[in-house]
Design an enzyme around this catalytic site. Structure first.
Site, mmCIF file in Angstrom:
data_model
loop_
_atom_site.group_PDB
_atom_site.id
_atom_site.type_symbol
_atom_site.label_atom_id
_atom_site.label_comp_id
_atom_site.label_asym_id
_atom_site.label_seq_id
_atom_site.Cartn_x
_atom_site.Cartn_y
_atom_site.Cartn_z
ATOM 1 N N ASP A 81 2.524 -5.494 8.262
ATOM 2 C CA ASP A 81 1.314 -4.675 8.202
ATOM 3 C C ASP A 81 0.127 -5.636 8.098
ATOM 4 O O ASP A 81 0.002 -6.378 7.123
ATOM 5 C CB ASP A 81 1.383 -3.759 6.976
ATOM 6 C CG ASP A 81 0.189 -2.814 6.862
ATOM 7 O OD1 ASP A 81 -0.913 -3.176 7.322
ATOM 8 O OD2 ASP A 81 0.344 -1.726 6.290
ATOM 9 N N PHE A 90 0.867 -1.174 0.000
ATOM 10 C CA PHE A 90 0.000 0.000 0.000
ATOM 11 C C PHE A 90 0.910 1.233 0.000
ATOM 12 O O PHE A 90 1.903 1.273 0.732
ATOM 13 C CB PHE A 90 -0.881 -0.013 1.248
ATOM 14 C CG PHE A 90 -1.933 1.058 1.272
ATOM 15 C CD1 PHE A 90 -3.062 0.948 0.466
ATOM 16 C CD2 PHE A 90 -1.805 2.170 2.072
ATOM 17 C CE1 PHE A 90 -4.038 1.928 0.466
ATOM 18 C CE2 PHE A 90 -2.780 3.164 2.089
ATOM 19 C CZ PHE A 90 -3.894 3.039 1.281
ATOM 20 N N ARG A 117 -12.738 -4.639 -6.417
ATOM 21 C CA ARG A 117 -12.441 -5.330 -5.152
ATOM 22 C C ARG A 117 -13.740 -5.608 -4.398
ATOM 23 O O ARG A 117 -14.583 -4.722 -4.241
ATOM 24 C CB ARG A 117 -11.540 -4.485 -4.247
ATOM 25 C CG ARG A 117 -10.132 -4.316 -4.697
ATOM 26 C CD ARG A 117 -9.235 -3.840 -3.554
ATOM 27 N NE ARG A 117 -9.876 -2.877 -2.679
ATOM 28 C CZ ARG A 117 -9.364 -2.446 -1.523
ATOM 29 N NH1 ARG A 117 -8.225 -2.923 -1.086
ATOM 30 N NH2 ARG A 117 -9.995 -1.543 -0.799
ATOM 31 N N TYR A 141 -10.359 -0.130 11.437
ATOM 32 C CA TYR A 141 -11.636 0.282 10.841
ATOM 33 C C TYR A 141 -12.089 -0.639 9.715
ATOM 34 O O TYR A 141 -13.133 -0.401 9.114
ATOM 35 C CB TYR A 141 -11.565 1.730 10.331
ATOM 36 C CG TYR A 141 -10.358 2.068 9.490
ATOM 37 C CD1 TYR A 141 -10.277 1.697 8.149
ATOM 38 C CD2 TYR A 141 -9.294 2.768 10.039
ATOM 39 C CE1 TYR A 141 -9.179 2.010 7.386
ATOM 40 C CE2 TYR A 141 -8.175 3.088 9.289
ATOM 41 C CZ TYR A 141 -8.127 2.716 7.961
ATOM 42 O OH TYR A 141 -7.018 3.019 7.201
ATOM 43 N N LYS A 142 -11.337 -1.690 9.443
ATOM 44 C CA LYS A 142 -11.742 -2.635 8.406
ATOM 45 C C LYS A 142 -12.490 -3.803 9.056
ATOM 46 O O LYS A 142 -13.644 -3.661 9.459
ATOM 47 C CB LYS A 142 -10.517 -3.095 7.617
ATOM 48 C CG LYS A 142 -9.762 -1.968 6.914
ATOM 49 C CD LYS A 142 -8.595 -2.493 6.113
ATOM 50 C CE LYS A 142 -7.711 -1.377 5.572
ATOM 51 N NZ LYS A 142 -8.379 -0.514 4.594
#
Length: 403
Positions: free
Chosen positions: A201, A132, A377, A226-227
């Protein structure tokens, strides 16, 4: 084209047999098929009342007393201990606070400092070439700060790229574009064999699949909440520091909250012991306690990461089957590995005009997201996504592609 009617019936049966199906009622959902929990998890239904209590009673009535009486001061470690089992860590090794980017910086610089303490010549950082973007930006800055060279390397090539110069390696557990699950045990072992430190990560894996930080000897790890942990937009990230490394953890951001005597107001910095060293400034109490409430679903409902992983694989398998049955040949191509050992909890489909296709899907009530230049996605959060959602998403995708 005609649509196989059997898959809808199969989805219904799978939902009836799903041991996690009742958890869906714990979340605020509507008729939309929400397959974007890998970007922002759904709102747990009990969180608003908990946040209202924090705002009205703890802040509004108790005010400054809440640092002690409501446990605000120790919340970063307490909430960290609630996340720890979800990433395979014992208590006392996870602290919550700051953003993922900030925690990547802390972890990577600290890893390099430890490597350079171990011996001379450790002056190179390897970073996941598919990472990312923010991880790459942070790694570049960390390299400049520590006098290291930065070398982007695809995860599969890390073992052959390691050497006597390697200080630290920054890797993603799950590729955010493709959903590929990387070999955390094997790569961590290879990094250690080279005398370097592994920083992982976990943003796209924590809460969706087993991680095993302690089991596999990971040195440092970071992740967002938050995922798949459903902590809310901008909820604070976390930092894992393996217990035996904590006395050596030298944060590049020494703040008053990580001082051994935070209220001593001393001019010289002396780090606290334990995971508290990962703290910097005053915790973001409102978002931190919203996250604390969101984690209740794991404790109160006795949800195991193993059960979540089993359902995740079943959901993604079923989605790929439905796409194969409904979508005309040649219109999409899965870039997510078929092998379970190499798959996270999302499916990425290469598709022409992916941005426009996703826009039309969202208009039709199927919410995923798009990554440039050509990837659709779809993220599957097993706590609230069902098999009927999966079948509907594939059916609507087929109709959208047909015009």
């Amino acid at each position: 084209m005609s649509e196989p009617t059997g898959l809808a019936g199969e989805a219904e049966k799978l939902d009836v047999a799903d041991g996690l199906a009742a958890l869906r009622e714990r979340f605020v959902l509507d008729d939309v098929t929400y397959l974007d929990g890998n970007s922002l998890g759904a709102l747990p239904a009990h969180v608003p009342a908990r946040v209202e209590d924090v705002v009205r009673r703890q802040w509004g009535e108790l005010r400054i007393r809440s640092w002690d009486e409501s446990g605000w001061w120790t919340a970063p470690e307490r909430v960290g201990d609630r996340i720890a089992p979800l990433v395979g860590a014992a208590a006392g090794q996870v602290v919550v606070g700051d953003s993922t980017s900030v925690n990547v910086f802390k972890a990577l610089v600290a890893a390099v400092r430890m490597a350079q303490e171990d011996g001379p010549g450790r002056n190179e950082i390897l970073v996941d070439a598919t990472t990312f973007p923010t991880d790459g930006y942070i790694a570049e800055s960390a390299a400049r700060m520590t006098g290291c060279a930065l070398r982007p390397v695809p995860p599969a090539e890390v073992p052959s790229a390691l050497g006597d110069r390697t200080a630290a390696v920054l890797l993603n557990h799950v590729d955010y574009r493709t959903g590929r699950l990387h070999d955390l045990p094997g790569l961590t072992a290879a990094v250690h064999a080279a005398g370097a430190y592994a920083v992982w990560d976990l943003c796209h894996s924590a809460g969706a699949l087993p991680v095993g930080l302690d089991e596999h000897g990971v040195d440092l790890a970071v992740g967002c909440t938050y995922k798949y942990l459903n902590g809310g937009p901008g909820s604070p990230a976390y930092l894992y520091v393996r217990r035996d490394l904590q006395p050596r953890f030298d944060s590049p951001l020494p703040g008053w909250n990580s001082h051994a005597e935070p209220f001593g107001m001393r001019p010289d910095y002396a780090p606290a012991s334990g995971a508290v060293r990962g703290r910097v400034g005053t915790p973001d109490i409102l978002s931190l306690l919203a996250l604390d409430a969101a984690l209740d679903v794991w404790d109160e409902d006795g949800v195991s990461v193993a059960a979540v992983r089993e359902k995740s694989l079943a959901l993604t398998d079923f989605f790929l089957r439905c796409v194969g049955a409904y979508v005309p040949d040649g219109r999409v191509e899965s870039v997510t590995p078929a092998a379970h050992a190499e798959r996270g909890s999302q499916v990425a489909l290469r598709c022409e005009d992916a941005g426009e296709v996703m826009k039309r899907l969202i208009e039709r009530g199927v919410v995923g997201d798009y990554r440039a230049p050509d990837v659709l996605r779809f993220g599957f959060t097993p706590l609230y996504v069902g098999f009927a959602d999966v079948e509907r998403a594939a059916r609507v995708l087929a109709r959208t592609l047909a015009g």
